[in-house]
Write an enzyme that holds these catalytic residues in place. Structure first.
Site, mmCIF file in Angstrom:
data_model
loop_
_atom_site.group_PDB
_atom_site.id
_atom_site.type_symbol
_atom_site.label_atom_id
_atom_site.label_comp_id
_atom_site.label_asym_id
_atom_site.label_seq_id
_atom_site.Cartn_x
_atom_site.Cartn_y
_atom_site.Cartn_z
ATOM 1 N N CYS A 1 -26.385 -18.116 0.043
ATOM 2 C CA CYS A 1 -27.289 -17.612 0.660
ATOM 3 C C CYS A 1 -28.578 -17.270 -0.359
ATOM 4 O O CYS A 1 -29.632 -17.272 0.026
ATOM 5 C CB CYS A 1 -26.920 -16.344 1.550
ATOM 6 S SG CYS A 1 -26.138 -15.354 0.180
ATOM 7 N N LYS B 1 -14.113 -11.557 13.167
ATOM 8 C CA LYS B 1 -14.474 -13.108 13.633
ATOM 9 C C LYS B 1 -14.754 -13.855 12.566
ATOM 10 O O LYS B 1 -15.922 -13.876 12.445
ATOM 11 C CB LYS B 1 -15.355 -13.048 15.111
ATOM 12 C CG LYS B 1 -15.377 -14.060 15.902
ATOM 13 C CD LYS B 1 -15.344 -15.373 15.326
ATOM 14 C CE LYS B 1 -16.634 -16.052 15.082
ATOM 15 N NZ LYS B 1 -16.652 -17.237 14.463
ATOM 16 N N THR C 1 -29.962 -16.863 10.168
ATOM 17 C CA THR C 1 -31.143 -15.996 10.770
ATOM 18 C C THR C 1 -31.241 -16.164 12.254
ATOM 19 O O THR C 1 -31.231 -15.270 13.144
ATOM 20 C CB THR C 1 -32.720 -16.361 10.022
ATOM 21 O OG1 THR C 1 -32.592 -16.026 8.714
ATOM 22 C CG2 THR C 1 -33.790 -15.682 10.823
ATOM 23 N N GLU D 1 -26.992 -9.605 7.316
ATOM 24 C CA GLU D 1 -27.279 -10.373 5.888
ATOM 25 C C GLU D 1 -27.538 -11.973 6.160
ATOM 26 O O GLU D 1 -26.619 -12.794 6.691
ATOM 27 C CB GLU D 1 -26.116 -10.450 4.983
ATOM 28 C CG GLU D 1 -25.669 -8.989 4.807
ATOM 29 C CD GLU D 1 -26.822 -8.484 4.021
ATOM 30 O OE1 GLU D 1 -27.637 -9.053 3.538
ATOM 31 O OE2 GLU D 1 -26.714 -7.383 3.610
ATOM 32 N N GLU E 1 -34.303 -23.197 4.830
ATOM 33 C CA GLU E 1 -32.972 -23.230 4.168
ATOM 34 C C GLU E 1 -32.200 -24.448 4.347
ATOM 35 O O GLU E 1 -31.769 -24.881 5.409
ATOM 36 C CB GLU E 1 -32.128 -21.784 4.875
ATOM 37 C CG GLU E 1 -31.061 -21.685 4.028
ATOM 38 C CD GLU E 1 -29.915 -20.491 4.617
ATOM 39 O OE1 GLU E 1 -29.715 -20.467 5.557
ATOM 40 O OE2 GLU E 1 -29.821 -19.680 3.635
HETATM 41 P P1 NAD Z 1 -23.844 -19.066 11.455
HETATM 42 O O1 NAD Z 1 -24.994 -18.197 11.573
HETATM 43 O O2 NAD Z 1 -23.982 -20.487 12.333
HETATM 44 O O3 NAD Z 1 -22.509 -18.396 11.707
HETATM 45 C C1 NAD Z 1 -22.014 -17.050 11.227
HETATM 46 C C2 NAD Z 1 -21.069 -16.669 12.072
HETATM 47 O O4 NAD Z 1 -21.522 -16.355 13.189
HETATM 48 C C3 NAD Z 1 -19.681 -17.470 12.418
HETATM 49 O O5 NAD Z 1 -18.585 -16.828 12.334
HETATM 50 C C4 NAD Z 1 -20.126 -18.421 13.699
HETATM 51 O O6 NAD Z 1 -19.051 -18.594 14.497
HETATM 52 C C5 NAD Z 1 -20.849 -16.728 14.276
HETATM 53 N N1 NAD Z 1 -21.805 -17.092 15.464
HETATM 54 C C6 NAD Z 1 -22.351 -18.407 15.709
HETATM 55 N N2 NAD Z 1 -22.864 -18.219 16.832
HETATM 56 C C7 NAD Z 1 -22.807 -16.967 17.270
HETATM 57 C C8 NAD Z 1 -23.434 -16.223 18.222
HETATM 58 N N3 NAD Z 1 -24.182 -16.544 19.381
HETATM 59 N N4 NAD Z 1 -23.009 -14.913 18.514
HETATM 60 C C9 NAD Z 1 -22.395 -14.331 17.629
HETATM 61 N N5 NAD Z 1 -21.800 -15.114 16.543
HETATM 62 C C10 NAD Z 1 -21.943 -16.176 16.235
HETATM 63 O O7 NAD Z 1 -23.841 -19.186 9.844
HETATM 64 P P2 NAD Z 1 -22.835 -20.161 9.139
HETATM 65 O O8 NAD Z 1 -23.491 -21.669 9.226
HETATM 66 O O9 NAD Z 1 -21.604 -19.821 9.333
HETATM 67 O O10 NAD Z 1 -23.495 -19.619 7.465
HETATM 68 C C11 NAD Z 1 -24.379 -20.103 6.794
HETATM 69 C C12 NAD Z 1 -25.561 -19.092 7.030
HETATM 70 O O11 NAD Z 1 -25.193 -17.891 6.420
HETATM 71 C C13 NAD Z 1 -26.702 -19.393 6.141
HETATM 72 O O12 NAD Z 1 -28.116 -19.137 6.752
HETATM 73 C C14 NAD Z 1 -26.679 -18.334 5.003
HETATM 74 O O13 NAD Z 1 -27.818 -17.970 4.402
HETATM 75 C C15 NAD Z 1 -25.971 -17.261 5.629
HETATM 76 N N6 NAD Z 1 -25.380 -16.211 4.624
HETATM 77 C C16 NAD Z 1 -26.108 -15.100 4.074
HETATM 78 C C17 NAD Z 1 -25.316 -14.251 3.409
HETATM 79 C C18 NAD Z 1 -26.105 -13.081 3.044
HETATM 80 O O14 NAD Z 1 -25.405 -12.389 2.541
HETATM 81 N N7 NAD Z 1 -27.641 -12.937 3.488
HETATM 82 C C19 NAD Z 1 -24.103 -14.835 2.583
HETATM 83 C C20 NAD Z 1 -23.734 -15.908 3.091
HETATM 84 C C21 NAD Z 1 -24.454 -16.639 3.985
#
Ligand code: NAD
Length: 508
Positions: free
Chosen positions: A313, A203, A258, A279, A410
């Site tokens: 991240c 997804k 998070t 992650e 963040e």
């Molecule tokens: P997000 O958490 O909003 O979304 C990530 C994914 O989860 C998307 O595909 C989204 O559609 C899905 N999602 C959203 N709500 C959901 C739910 N209730 N249940 C299941 N899936 C759901 O994150 P984002 O805004 O896409 O990305 C930015 C975040 O990702 C930042 O916090 C960043 O730090 C983190 N990130 C972490 C790493 C790492 O390796 N630690 C790497 C890249 C990004």
């Protein structure tokens, strides 16, 4: 920096290829990949995908929901239970992954352009970072496919027989990824899952899903059997949540915020206790000591906050500098910031692209404004760039305190917050400043004195410590402590999450 910078950089790097890509995306039918076939989603609903550099629509994708997730998980389950993939000799799974890497490499120019258009990052950063890292990870995991092994410990009991344990593929894996490194995140997780013999439902992030769809098509081309790789595009609260709640998903490998990580954990607990790799976010500290190479440190620190417009991240966004060198470092950093050319990621000469969306940009602005209101000062930037797209100026905030929002949340924008520590502060005191965060993903240290370096490596609460510069590495475990998540990706450490152990007592 002035507005001309962006105008200069508004031309696609390769006009013809760009036009071809835009035309092809405009006519691409919104579809999900389920059981080896591209098919419409049950509801027929679609979502728009925008170019973050202009706000214009570039494609439509299917808005998959719980029904589509059910079909995709059922296909992945069939492929796992009855299909050849988990039972293939590992060398054949390795060959398929090497073939996938070759196919992606042949299309690397197209992938770079697609990712630059969809996620907004500069072509240079994708060519230097995401593409080689993703390919290295895929090939590294292809190599690991033939090296997954259990153990045969000495038998403890007197009874004749043999004790051993196996490492088996965990089963159906849901891969849920963010928009900030869509190609790399999907490829790393897919590589580990497939090497282990699992089947997957991906997804991808709804804001940047296009490279995942192309990877899915190439999986078909290289002969990965039907049902092994399924893709359901859609929003997080519908498709993502349905995967997190699904009782027939064995592992959810998630990268994202998070907050969503917490909701996935709750959904896993409510449904079937599926395993998780999480992650999550970061607020990474950068520590600069007086004996550091200031020229090198200033370039790297600014380069990192400009990388993916700070939407990264592990981005070092909290800078702690020894007071006696603060001015010298800031002077160098301002010069480096002034040299950043802002423009569409796909534009010629662009160093830094836009942020992903208006929403993300407004969120970042609110945090900056709040901290300015509390006494922080913007040495550079602090505001959005006018005009189309979601550009934000590289920003350097001083006079910040550790309690300000800008030092705690963040921000996911090209914003760097600077705080000074006393010249006579001990490494333990400096580590305490760095550790004052819910997060613990990556810490960066600039110092030459080995005693200081070693003591800080020991004291920093972080999944990763980078000393005197360096980026991601596909063979080194990556992941966080505290609310940056748990589990690690990459190499055999990452692979173990995709396997389950079965102990056997074999009596004769
Ligand atoms: P997000 O958490 O909003 O979304 C990530 C994914 O989860 C998307 O595909 C989204 O559609 C899905 N999602 C959203 N709500 C959901 C739910 N209730 N249940 C299941 N899936 C759901 O994150 P984002 O805004 O896409 O990305 C930015 C975040 O990702 C930042 O916090 C960043 O730090 C983190 N990130 C972490 C790493 C790492 O390796 N630690 C790497 C890249 C990004």
């Amino acid at each position: 920096m002035n507005d001309d910078n962006r105008d200069i950089a508004a031309m696609p790097d390769n006009g013809e290829a760009f036009a071809r890509l835009r035309a092809q995306l405009a006519t691409q039918a919104p579809a999900l990949l389920i059981d080896g076939r591209w098919q419409a989603c049950a509801s027929g609903a679609t979502l728009e995908v925008d170019d973050p550099a202009t706000g214009e629509r570039i494609a439509r994708i299917a808005a998959g929901d719980a029904d589509d997730v059910d079909r995709a998980v059922a296909a992945a389950r069939r492929a796992f239970r009855d299909g050849p993939w988990p039972r293939l000799p590992p060398s054949r799974r390795a060959a398929a992954l090497f073939a996938l890497a070759d196919a992606i490499e042949r299309e690397q120019d197209e992938f770079a352009l697609l990712e630059a258009l969809d996620a907004g990052h500069s072509l240079a950063s994708i060519r230097r970072g995401d593409l080689p890292l993703g390919l290295r990870s895929l090939r590294d995991y292809a190599g690991w496919a033939t090296k997954i092994a259990g153990e045969v410990p000495m038998r403890a009991s007197e009874q004749a027989g043999m004790d051993y344990f196996l490492r088996e593929p965990i089963g159906v894996v849901a891969i849920v990824t963010p928009w900030n490194a869509p190609f790399l995140m999907v490829l790393q997780k897919l590589a580990a899952a497939l090497a282990a013999g699992c089947t997957v439902v991906i997804k991808p992030a709804e804001l940047a899903p296009l490279s995942a769809l192309r990877i899915g098509e190439l999986c078909r081309h290289v002969g990965i059997p039907d049902g092994v790789v399924n893709i359901v595009t859609g929003t997080g609260p519908t498709a993502g949540q349905a995967l997190a709640e699904h009782a027939d998903v064995d592992l959810i490998s998630f990268t994202g915020s998070t907050q969503v990580g917490q909701s996935i954990m709750a959904a896993a607990a409510r449904s079937n206790l599926k395993r998780m790799v999480l992650e999550l976010g970061g607020k990474s500290p950068v520590l600069v000591f007086a004996d550091a190479d200031l020229d090198k440190a200033a370039r790297a620190i600014v380069g990192e906050i400009a990388f993916k417009s700070g939407q990264y991240c592990a981005a070092g966004s909290r800078l702690f500098v020894q007071r006696s060198i603060q001015d010298a470092l800031l002077e160098r950093m301002q010069a480096a910031m002034d040299g950043i050319r802002i423009g569409a990621g796909y534009a010629q000469g662009s160093d830094m692209g836009p942020m992903i969306s208006q929403r993300q940009r407004e969120r970042a602005q609110a945090i900056v404004d709040h901290s300015l209101g509390e006494g922080a000062q913007a040495l550079r930037g602090g505001r959005a760039r006018p005009g189309p797209g979601y550009f934000y100026e590289p920003t350097l905030l001083t006079q910040a305190t550790p309690k300000m929002r800008i030092a705690r949340e963040e921000i996911f924008a090209p914003v760097l917050t600077v705080m000074a520590f006393d010249d006579d502060a001990t490494p333990a005191q400096v580590a305490a400043l760095a550790n004052d965060s819910h997060y613990g993903l990556s810490a960066k240290l600039w110092a030459r004195d080995l005693g200081t370096v070693h003591e800080l490596i020991g004291r920093l609460q972080s999944g990763q410590v980078i000393v005197n510069g360096g980026g991601g590495e596909a063979t080194l475990p990556f992941g966080g402590v505290k609310q940056s998540g748990y589990g690690r990706e990459n190499g055999h450490v990452g692979l173990s999450a995709y396997t389950e152990i079965k102990a056997v007592r074999l009596g004769y």
